[in-house]
Scaffold this motif. Sequence first.
Motif, short mmCIF file in Angstrom:
data_model
loop_
_atom_site.label_atom_id
_atom_site.label_comp_id
_atom_site.label_asym_id
_atom_site.label_seq_id
_atom_site.Cartn_x
_atom_site.Cartn_y
_atom_site.Cartn_z
N ARG A 1 -8.20 0.05 -3.91
CA ARG A 1 -7.38 0.15 -5.05
C ARG A 1 -7.29 -1.34 -5.59
O ARG A 1 -7.35 -1.77 -6.69
N ASP B 1 -11.86 0.97 6.84
CA ASP B 1 -12.09 2.02 7.52
C ASP B 1 -13.55 2.43 7.64
O ASP B 1 -13.73 3.57 8.58
N LYS C 1 -12.06 -5.25 -4.91
CA LYS C 1 -12.90 -5.35 -5.96
C LYS C 1 -14.09 -6.06 -5.41
O LYS C 1 -14.81 -6.75 -6.13
N ALA D 1 -6.95 9.82 1.61
CA ALA D 1 -7.12 8.49 0.69
C ALA D 1 -6.81 7.21 1.20
O ALA D 1 -7.22 6.10 0.78
N MET E 1 -16.54 8.03 1.97
CA MET E 1 -15.34 7.40 2.61
C MET E 1 -15.48 6.06 3.28
O MET E 1 -16.64 5.97 3.79
N GLY E 2 -14.46 5.38 3.40
CA GLY E 2 -14.71 4.08 3.98
C GLY E 2 -15.08 3.09 2.97
O GLY E 2 -15.18 1.83 3.10
N PHE F 1 -4.12 3.78 13.67
CA PHE F 1 -3.99 2.92 12.46
C PHE F 1 -2.16 2.86 12.26
O PHE F 1 -1.57 1.69 12.10
N ARG G 1 -11.43 -7.46 6.07
CA ARG G 1 -11.28 -6.87 7.55
C ARG G 1 -12.45 -6.05 7.85
O ARG G 1 -12.70 -5.76 9.02
N ASN H 1 1.03 -1.10 0.02
CA ASN H 1 0.00 -0.04 -0.02
C ASN H 1 0.84 1.29 -0.01
O ASN H 1 2.16 1.10 0.11
C1 SDX Z 1 -6.87 2.03 3.15
O1 SDX Z 1 -3.66 0.31 -0.28
C2 SDX Z 1 -4.02 -0.24 0.79
O2 SDX Z 1 -4.10 -1.34 0.83
C3 SDX Z 1 -4.71 0.84 1.68
C4 SDX Z 1 -5.30 0.34 2.94
C5 SDX Z 1 -4.22 -0.42 3.74
O3 SDX Z 1 -4.63 -1.35 4.67
O4 SDX Z 1 -2.93 -0.11 3.83
O5 SDX Z 1 -6.23 -0.69 2.77
C6 SDX Z 1 -6.11 1.23 3.84
O6 SDX Z 1 -6.26 3.21 2.51
C7 SDX Z 1 -8.34 1.83 2.58
C8 SDX Z 1 -8.84 2.75 1.62
C9 SDX Z 1 -9.51 4.00 2.32
N1 SDX Z 1 -9.78 5.07 1.54
C10 SDX Z 1 -10.98 5.68 1.47
O7 SDX Z 1 -12.14 4.65 2.04
C11 SDX Z 1 -11.20 6.76 0.76
C12 SDX Z 1 -12.43 6.72 -0.31
N2 SDX Z 1 -11.82 5.60 -1.33
C13 SDX Z 1 -11.46 6.06 -2.47
O8 SDX Z 1 -10.64 7.44 -2.27
C14 SDX Z 1 -10.96 5.28 -3.54
O9 SDX Z 1 -11.62 4.24 -3.39
C15 SDX Z 1 -9.45 4.79 -3.15
C16 SDX Z 1 -8.54 5.70 -3.22
C17 SDX Z 1 -9.41 3.94 -1.97
C18 SDX Z 1 -9.22 3.71 -4.33
O10 SDX Z 1 -9.21 4.31 -5.58
P1 SDX Z 1 -8.83 3.75 -6.95
O11 SDX Z 1 -8.62 2.25 -6.79
O12 SDX Z 1 -7.68 4.69 -7.50
O13 SDX Z 1 -10.19 3.76 -7.38
P2 SDX Z 1 -10.59 5.12 -8.36
O14 SDX Z 1 -10.20 6.52 -7.74
O15 SDX Z 1 -9.89 5.05 -9.88
O16 SDX Z 1 -12.08 5.03 -8.53
C19 SDX Z 1 -12.84 4.03 -9.56
C20 SDX Z 1 -14.04 5.01 -9.62
C21 SDX Z 1 -13.97 6.20 -9.85
O17 SDX Z 1 -15.37 6.66 -10.76
P3 SDX Z 1 -15.19 6.93 -12.23
O18 SDX Z 1 -14.11 7.68 -12.68
O19 SDX Z 1 -15.03 5.57 -12.88
O20 SDX Z 1 -16.45 7.48 -12.59
O21 SDX Z 1 -14.69 4.64 -8.56
C22 SDX Z 1 -15.06 5.94 -8.16
C23 SDX Z 1 -14.14 6.94 -8.67
O22 SDX Z 1 -14.65 8.24 -8.58
N3 SDX Z 1 -14.78 5.87 -6.51
C24 SDX Z 1 -15.83 6.34 -5.61
C25 SDX Z 1 -15.08 5.95 -4.31
N4 SDX Z 1 -13.95 5.18 -4.75
C26 SDX Z 1 -13.64 5.38 -5.99
N5 SDX Z 1 -16.76 6.94 -5.71
C27 SDX Z 1 -17.34 7.36 -4.58
N6 SDX Z 1 -16.84 6.99 -3.51
C28 SDX Z 1 -15.82 6.37 -3.15
N7 SDX Z 1 -15.33 6.20 -1.78
#
Ligand code: SDX
Length: 436
Positions: free
Chosen positions: A314, A371, A317, A268, A309-310, A392, A322, A237
């Motif tokens: 990446r 999260d 899917k 993020a 959020m949450g 965390f 967890r 990550n």
């Molecule tokens: C952690 O990497 C790890 O392993 C991290 C982690 C760890 O243990 O270390 O698991 C911990 O960081 C968990 C993730 C926590 N983050 C969040 O909950 C923040 C909200 N999530 C997003 O910011 C997002 O989902 C990410 C950053 C986590 C992942 O982003 P990606 O894989 O780069 O996906 P993307 O941004 O390319 O999204 C794909 C699509 C997009 O829409 P389109 O452009 O295709 O129309 O999905 C949408 C995004 O806009 N999208 C969301 C969303 N996450 C992605 N839309 C609404 N809400 C969301 N949370």
Amino acid sequence: MTPSDVKATLSFSDGSPSIDLPLYSGSIGPDVIDIRKLYAQTGKFTYDPGFLSTASCQSAITYIDGDKGELLYRGSPIAQIAPPCDFLEVCHLLLKGELPNEKQKADFSSLVMHHTMVNEQMQFFLRGFRRDAHPMAVMTGLVGALSAFYHDSTDIHNAAHREIAAIRLIAKMPTLVSMAYKYGTGQPYIYPRNNLSYSANFMRMMFATPCEEYEPNDVLVRAIDRIFILHADHEQNASTSTVRLCGSSGTNPFAAIAAGVACLWGPAHGGANEAALNMLEEIQRNGGVEKIGDFIKQVKDKNSSVKLMGFGHRVYKNYDPRAKLMRETCHEVLEALGLHDDPLFKLAMSLEKIALEDDYFVSRKLYPNVDFYSGIVQRALGIPVSLFTAIFALARTVGWIAQLNEMIGDPEYKIGRPRQLFVGAARRDVTPVAQR
Ligand code: SDX
């Protein structure tokens, strides 16, 4: 890693010479195409911002399967680890490759618990911060500052230094996090107690005061221990990759872990638990369950920067394994505290149900991640929202160290130095100032 019989052939439509690239297989998961000689043979780089298709290293520590929603620590599924094991057993597993037997567990726990104090000078760093400083600002400073105290464990190439630095970091993070919390409240710091378990000691340092005895509550201690286990490591990550890249320069382990703390702070990444709880509280303020539809509309509106959020990940899917365990813990803690009607937990479950039935989320394979529920559990434990990411970081420290030590222990490792596709101004002469 095992060379594959299959080769990848890269050919160019302009007739440039094609090249064969070796493939390697791991024990499970996708094969890799070895491009280490690509630039030398073709004069071209690969292009993969965000590293969606790039393996930065080989590792034996943690495996995740995003499609199956699977997480293995040293091969063991998290659902088999989380209930019976405690966090220090998981630390032993991640650092040494195996769960400890009874004697190893006792020795490892004693070693860690006898390194829980920090140098008394550390408290003077805290005085430099405003009382309302974000705990992650404090932690970034304090963890880096550890390198000013432990000169006998800063040589990352010395295995004994790596071993004691790992123990010190795992042992001292709870002390530093509780000091950051107490500093913000204006309460005195509480010294660690070596006769308590790792997580009971942390809860006592957080919530005890010198004025009365503090008896850790077993349910709450088990819950925080579960939170530590679920956050301990997670493959390559963003913050783990930061620690690896930072450590690859040969810097000391404390500095490399401080870089991981700084990266984890982002919303993020590790900052998402704080953001997820703030999101739930805002929906609650704006009308609660009845207003979920309006919120979801905002999330879907590309012109709004509102994210659920949450949710989303990446790699996952599918449902983050967890998150399932965290939801169970949430339920247990709220039941134990008589908060089964906690409005935020109900709101979170309603939001999850609605999102998982909505095509916007289903089509993008957006599921709850670790999260989504962790904030509700921590809030029920009495932990302030601003401290969630510091918790965390406390938990992830063992994963960062295990990954850093694995890299340094790999004779093939080099200093990390990615390249770029340059799209700026091509060569041009400097114009004298009078002509600019
Ligand atoms: C952690 O990497 C790890 O392993 C991290 C982690 C760890 O243990 O270390 O698991 C911990 O960081 C968990 C993730 C926590 N983050 C969040 O909950 C923040 C909200 N999530 C997003 O910011 C997002 O989902 C990410 C950053 C986590 C992942 O982003 P990606 O894989 O780069 O996906 P993307 O941004 O390319 O999204 C794909 C699509 C997009 O829409 P389109 O452009 O295709 O129309 O999905 C949408 C995004 O806009 N999208 C969301 C969303 N996450 C992605 N839309 C609404 N809400 C969301 N949370």
